[in-house]
Design a protein around this motif. Structure first.
Motif: not given
Length: 170
Positions: A68, A130-133
């Motif tokens: 991230r 976003r989908r992967q966090g």
């Protein structure tokens, strides 16, 4: 880190002296600097195998940057400096930026090893992040200092390696 990084550091120290400091950037879950092997999403950093050309005693510090944080740093590098790079470069820039802020009189050189073209549909895509966090709102201001490699991560952390061999640190 490996042959190219260790060779660059050795060449700079031959040219400029032993005061040249070397910072390794890795990612949590990589065995390169004494962590346990674990799945990693920040491609280009980390390894599950120890390369023969990695001289651990070349490094003064090791930073472990999470996926991230590496992705967010990649996007910040593009936004702030118009450098369209990949996440390995973003992670390296994050550590170099912090080093430069903490040592304002030092000359900090960062190697940016990958370009951004392969990451257009991932690192540079808000919906994918976003989908992967993996979408991080803002960059962390500083890493957490740790005493042992196994204490590093899951977020950005660093260790004073002090040019020791892997066995001396682990």
């Amino acid at each position: 880190p490996g042959g190219s990084r260790c060779g660059t550091v050795a060449g700079l120290r031959d040219l400029l002296g032993s005061h040249v400091s070397a910072v390794a950037v890795d990612t949590p879950g990589s065995v390169l600097f004494g962590q346990r092997d674990a799945p990693r999403r920040l491609r280009g950093l980390g390894n599950s195998l120890m390369p023969a050309n990695l001289d651990h005693s070349a490094f003064d510090e090791v930073h472990w940057v999470s996926d991230r944080e590496g992705f967010a740093a990649t996007r910040a590098l593009h936004r702030r400096h118009a450098l369209y790079m990949g996440p390995t470069s973003g992670a390296a820039w994050l550590a170099a930026r912090w080093k430069a802020q903490n040592e304002p009189d030092a000359r900090v050189v960062v190697l940016l090893p990958d370009e951004g073209h392969r990451y257009q549909d991932t690192v540079y895509d808000n919906a994918w992040l976003r989908r992967q966090g993996l979408l991080l709102g803002r960059l962390p201001a500083r890493p957490v200092e740790v005493d042992r490699p196994t204490d590093g991560g899951p977020e950005w952390s660093w260790l004073r390696w002090n040019r020791r061999g892997l066995d001396a640190v682990v």
